[in-house]
Motif scaffolding. Sequence first.
Motif, PDB file in Angstrom:
ATOM      1  N   ALA A  32     -10.434 -85.008 -50.649  1.00 20.14           N
ATOM      2  CA  ALA A  32     -11.557 -84.949 -51.583  1.00 20.14           C
ATOM      3  C   ALA A  32     -11.171 -85.311 -53.005  1.00 20.14           C
ATOM      4  O   ALA A  32     -11.880 -86.056 -53.682  1.00 20.14           O
ATOM      5  CB  ALA A  32     -12.190 -83.554 -51.551  1.00 20.14           C
ATOM      6  N   GLY A  69     -12.721 -83.518 -46.609  1.00 18.13           N
ATOM      7  CA  GLY A  69     -11.674 -82.529 -46.428  1.00 18.13           C
ATOM      8  C   GLY A  69     -10.563 -82.635 -47.442  1.00 18.13           C
ATOM      9  O   GLY A  69     -10.785 -82.678 -48.657  1.00 18.13           O
ATOM     10  N   THR A 123     -15.432 -79.218 -49.458  1.00 18.22           N
ATOM     11  CA  THR A 123     -14.010 -79.317 -49.142  1.00 18.22           C
ATOM     12  C   THR A 123     -13.378 -77.929 -49.156  1.00 18.22           C
ATOM     13  O   THR A 123     -14.025 -76.935 -49.472  1.00 18.22           O
ATOM     14  CB  THR A 123     -13.276 -80.246 -50.139  1.00 18.22           C
ATOM     15  OG1 THR A 123     -11.940 -80.484 -49.676  1.00 18.22           O
ATOM     16  CG2 THR A 123     -13.204 -79.622 -51.524  1.00 18.22           C
ATOM     17  N   SER A 152      -6.786 -77.245 -45.850  1.00 17.31           N
ATOM     18  CA  SER A 152      -6.734 -77.158 -47.303  1.00 17.31           C
ATOM     19  C   SER A 152      -6.816 -75.699 -47.723  1.00 17.31           C
ATOM     20  O   SER A 152      -7.743 -74.989 -47.311  1.00 17.31           O
ATOM     21  CB  SER A 152      -7.888 -77.945 -47.930  1.00 17.31           C
ATOM     22  OG  SER A 152      -7.840 -79.293 -47.540  1.00 17.31           O
TER      23      SER A 152
END
Length: 375
Positions: A206, A203, A333, A311
């Motif tokens: 990364a 996540g 990610t 993110s």
Amino acid sequence: MSEKHFDVIVVGLGPWGSSASWHLARRGKRVLGLDRFTPPHGMGSHGGATRLARQSSSAGVAYTTLTEQTFDLWNTLSAQTGTPILQRTGSIFVGQPGSLWFDKTTASLGGSNFEYEFLDAADARRRFPWMRVGENEVTVWEPNGTVGLVNNGITALQAEAQRLGALLRTDEAVLGWEETAFGVSVTTTLDTYTADRLIVAVGARANDLLQLDLPYKVARQVLANFRNTGEPLPAVYFAKPIGSVEAPAYGCTEPNGDWKFSVPGSPQWIDPESLNQALLPGDIEKIQEVLADRLPSIDLTPLSTTVCMWSEVEDGHWVIGEHPDSDRVIIGTGDMGRGFRYAAVVGEILADYVDGKSRADAALFRPGRFASATA
């Protein structure tokens, strides 16, 4: 085969990594999954009991097929494990035609087989008298919209992966990795392992582990639970019309009957390592203000809170595909706040990369689309 050598090592056992482990184990791969924490936990993007899992998508029509696939896969896993994962509640999306989120949402439904209905302000008020709708807003009703039960989903993914032979090790942090002549080597706080392929699905963390500069930022998100003394309500999403000061917001009924609500508003950018459960001034007040305006029947006294993160990628899409410097390393990610809903199919995409399968529906997510995707 060595006890420390695997077909695939999966780093990160949140929704995406656990799903990849499940899909790989289904294909007969020898899988090692590693995580520095013990998912489900409160140190990542999946914190909290639930996630909205509506069938429409504000990401646009490119996600329609993936939406159909992820619902099918979640239902398959639920049937195999006897675990409820997607709780059908119906879902409501409220916005103004002409705004980006609203138009993308309706476009994603228009190209699908999903059931939905448009309601003008008067119809929406009659159908959902507990909800306040603006005169110029249109409500999209999806009777088959769901709420995803996060803990159940992650637990079921891991249980099935393990039943099929995957070895999952938690509370074991990965310190680094390197490509070798025969695959990859991964060093943790406890040992060193090797594999033919490596999936990195950590996540928001990364870039640090991959030593890349992928263009995403990490946004802090606050979720608050309130008492709902009435009937359980459908999941709701209020979009932010262009030019309006009104904040976007979303909410759903929790498994214990509470009402969860969040108002992302202006992002609070953070370092993922700084994530904690402490509230900041204004966190609750912002949520209460929008909640009082939109859903006046909900008691405004907060019962509990959860702080998580997501993110946000520069172009609004996930980052899934081969590492720009190594085809032995697969990246997953950039959850964009919709990571759990799509986890079942994202895990399949990651597993397909391991098997060298080309997927036209995943080409949009390749890391190589960014010039900054370099070591």
